[in-house]
Design an enzyme around this catalytic site. Sequence first.
Site, PDB file in Angstrom:
ATOM      1  N   GLY A   1      -2.216  -8.850  12.690  1.00 34.46           N
ATOM      2  CA  GLY A   1      -2.823  -7.533  12.889  1.00 34.46           C
ATOM      3  C   GLY A   1      -3.507  -6.938  11.684  1.00 34.46           C
ATOM      4  N   THR A   2      -4.247  -7.764  10.952  1.00 33.76           N
ATOM      5  CA  THR A   2      -5.014  -7.197   9.838  1.00 33.76           C
ATOM      6  C   THR A   2      -6.453  -7.674   9.895  1.00 33.76           C
ATOM      7  OG1 THR A   2      -5.192  -6.978   7.443  1.00 33.76           O
ATOM      8  CG2 THR A   2      -4.115  -8.959   8.239  1.00 33.76           C
TER       9      THR A   2
ATOM     10  N   CYS B   1       3.986  12.531  -8.510  1.00 24.49           N
ATOM     11  CA  CYS B   1       3.139  13.520  -9.175  1.00 24.49           C
ATOM     12  C   CYS B   1       1.731  12.939  -9.365  1.00 24.49           C
ATOM     13  CB  CYS B   1       3.747  13.887 -10.522  1.00 24.49           C
ATOM     14  SG  CYS B   1       2.691  14.978 -11.481  1.00 24.49           S
TER      15      CYS B   1
ATOM     16  N   HIS C   1       0.825  -1.210   0.000  1.00 20.23           N
ATOM     17  CA  HIS C   1       0.000   0.000   0.000  1.00 20.23           C
ATOM     18  C   HIS C   1       0.859   1.259   0.000  1.00 20.23           C
ATOM     19  CE1 HIS C   1      -3.670  -2.414   1.691  1.00 20.23           C
ATOM     20  NE2 HIS C   1      -3.392  -2.688   0.433  1.00 20.23           N
TER      21      HIS C   1
HETATM   22  P1  NAD Z   1      -7.301  -2.334  10.201  1.00 23.50           P
HETATM   23  O1  NAD Z   1      -7.231  -1.057  10.958  1.00 23.50           O
HETATM   24  O2  NAD Z   1      -8.456  -2.613   9.331  1.00 23.50           O
HETATM   25  O3  NAD Z   1      -7.201  -3.575  11.211  1.00 23.50           O
HETATM   26  C1  NAD Z   1      -6.266  -3.670  12.230  1.00 23.50           C
HETATM   27  C2  NAD Z   1      -6.364  -5.055  12.860  1.00 23.50           C
HETATM   28  O4  NAD Z   1      -5.365  -5.176  13.849  1.00 23.50           O
HETATM   29  C3  NAD Z   1      -7.707  -5.342  13.542  1.00 23.50           C
HETATM   30  O5  NAD Z   1      -8.158  -6.613  13.113  1.00 23.50           O
HETATM   31  C4  NAD Z   1      -7.365  -5.353  15.044  1.00 23.50           C
HETATM   32  O6  NAD Z   1      -8.132  -6.305  15.754  1.00 23.50           O
HETATM   33  C5  NAD Z   1      -5.911  -5.773  15.011  1.00 23.50           C
HETATM   34  N1  NAD Z   1      -5.092  -5.304  16.139  1.00 23.50           N
HETATM   35  C6  NAD Z   1      -5.150  -4.117  16.791  1.00 23.50           C
HETATM   36  N2  NAD Z   1      -4.185  -4.049  17.715  1.00 23.50           N
HETATM   37  C7  NAD Z   1      -3.485  -5.206  17.644  1.00 23.50           C
HETATM   38  C8  NAD Z   1      -2.348  -5.738  18.329  1.00 23.50           C
HETATM   39  N3  NAD Z   1      -1.713  -5.037  19.282  1.00 23.50           N
HETATM   40  N4  NAD Z   1      -1.891  -6.972  17.992  1.00 23.50           N
HETATM   41  C9  NAD Z   1      -2.516  -7.695  17.028  1.00 23.50           C
HETATM   42  N5  NAD Z   1      -3.587  -7.254  16.350  1.00 23.50           N
HETATM   43  C10 NAD Z   1      -4.070  -6.021  16.647  1.00 23.50           C
HETATM   44  O7  NAD Z   1      -5.952  -2.371   9.391  1.00 23.50           O
HETATM   45  P2  NAD Z   1      -5.527  -3.165   8.088  1.00 23.50           P
HETATM   46  O8  NAD Z   1      -6.125  -4.518   8.090  1.00 23.50           O
HETATM   47  O9  NAD Z   1      -4.068  -3.020   7.995  1.00 23.50           O
HETATM   48  O10 NAD Z   1      -6.160  -2.385   6.847  1.00 23.50           O
HETATM   49  C11 NAD Z   1      -6.471  -1.054   6.771  1.00 23.50           C
HETATM   50  C12 NAD Z   1      -5.693  -0.202   5.795  1.00 23.50           C
HETATM   51  O11 NAD Z   1      -5.180   0.845   6.563  1.00 23.50           O
HETATM   52  C13 NAD Z   1      -4.525  -0.739   5.083  1.00 23.50           C
HETATM   53  O12 NAD Z   1      -4.739  -0.472   3.747  1.00 23.50           O
HETATM   54  C14 NAD Z   1      -3.302   0.078   5.545  1.00 23.50           C
HETATM   55  O13 NAD Z   1      -2.565   0.484   4.445  1.00 23.50           O
HETATM   56  C15 NAD Z   1      -3.873   1.257   6.217  1.00 23.50           C
HETATM   57  N6  NAD Z   1      -3.293   1.702   7.504  1.00 23.50           N
HETATM   58  C16 NAD Z   1      -1.967   1.662   7.731  1.00 23.50           C
HETATM   59  C17 NAD Z   1      -1.446   2.042   8.965  1.00 23.50           C
HETATM   60  C18 NAD Z   1       0.034   2.002   9.202  1.00 23.50           C
HETATM   61  O14 NAD Z   1       0.787   2.145   8.259  1.00 23.50           O
HETATM   62  N7  NAD Z   1       0.464   1.761  10.439  1.00 23.50           N
HETATM   63  C19 NAD Z   1      -2.309   2.446   9.990  1.00 23.50           C
HETATM   64  C20 NAD Z   1      -3.676   2.475   9.726  1.00 23.50           C
HETATM   65  C21 NAD Z   1      -4.164   2.095   8.485  1.00 23.50           C
HETATM   66 ZN    ZN Z   2       4.281  16.282 -12.493  1.00 21.34          ZN
END
Ligand code: NAD
Ligand code: ZN
Length: 286
Positions: A222-223, A145, A137
């Site tokens: 953690g997704t 750009c 992502h």
């Molecule tokens: P999400 O926010 O949808 O889900 C997060 C998951 O992590 C949940 O299922 C939750 O239960 C779990 N979780 C929370 N704390 C935890 C812990 N300490 N240990 C284990 N599990 C834990 O996030 P996602 O599935 O990554 O998808 C959302 C989108 O958000 C992605 O496209 C991503 O690119 C983006 N995003 C990225 C970041 C980052 O870069 N840190 C932060 C937020 C969102």
């Molecule tokens: Zn440009």
Amino acid sequence: MVVALVTDADIPSNALHALSQVIASRGRVLALTGAGISAESGIPTFRGPEGYWRVGSVNYRPEELATFAAFQRMPAEIWGWYLHRRSFCRKANPNPAHLALAELERKLGDRFVLVTQNVDGLHLRAGNSLERTYQIHGNIDYVRCAAECGTGIRALPEGLGTDWPKDTIPSGDHLELLHCDGCGAFLRPHVLWFDEYYDEERYRFESSIAAIEAADLLLVIGTSGATNLPMQIVQRASQRGISILVINQDPSPFSAIAAASEHGAFLQGAAGTWLPRLVEYMTVVD
Ligand code: NAD
Ligand code: ZN
């Protein structure tokens, strides 16, 4: 031969078996991470209360803001949201879960691939290599750009600082810095938005598919299972019948797949608690 460990007491037997098996057979591991692995570093996940962002009188959900359509409608406002989110990432440090995955890459070398949805760059700062870390992502520290004039991916201009206040929209010199010096169009964050498609060149799509075709063990950490490529990865792992271990604080569609699979397990709890123990176990049985 599996050696008893102080720390393996409450690791489910399926997980112990999967981990020792992959070590004994010199198998390949794919680790798939989401926002949950960075939650313990203080970066809010999308689904938590910090995910919301107010523009004028409207409170938006991340799924509405993280789109090219929203960026076209209100580029400066979307930049404000990203610059604020980036502040969290810059202040954060890798936690024991990130460090455990860096340790696992050192241990397995080219038998390890990390596919991350996170844009925070913490895996690289923890010591995983760019070569073996597919940031599917993108990365919030980079821009390109918005008119795709061919000037490439580059670091976010330094003049924007690293501490952007909440609900603040860039203006003046800051807004100027957010324009392409090649063609004058807006720059955009180098991230994949919800209304865009994966590709190989920017987001390592084909490499990620190849990695799950070759993997012997899938670790899902953690997704929530709400995005497309992660869903494909878990489904493909399930079809291939490889071991799937899911670490998450809460049940999810992925934990259900892991728990239902013959060699899988759902490890409920924090990534920073589970991952170091799993990696330590793999080291001991090696
Ligand atoms: P999400 O926010 O949808 O889900 C997060 C998951 O992590 C949940 O299922 C939750 O239960 C779990 N979780 C929370 N704390 C935890 C812990 N300490 N240990 C284990 N599990 C834990 O996030 P996602 O599935 O990554 O998808 C959302 C989108 O958000 C992605 O496209 C991503 O690119 C983006 N995003 C990225 C970041 C980052 O870069 N840190 C932060 C937020 C969102
Ligand atoms: Zn440009």
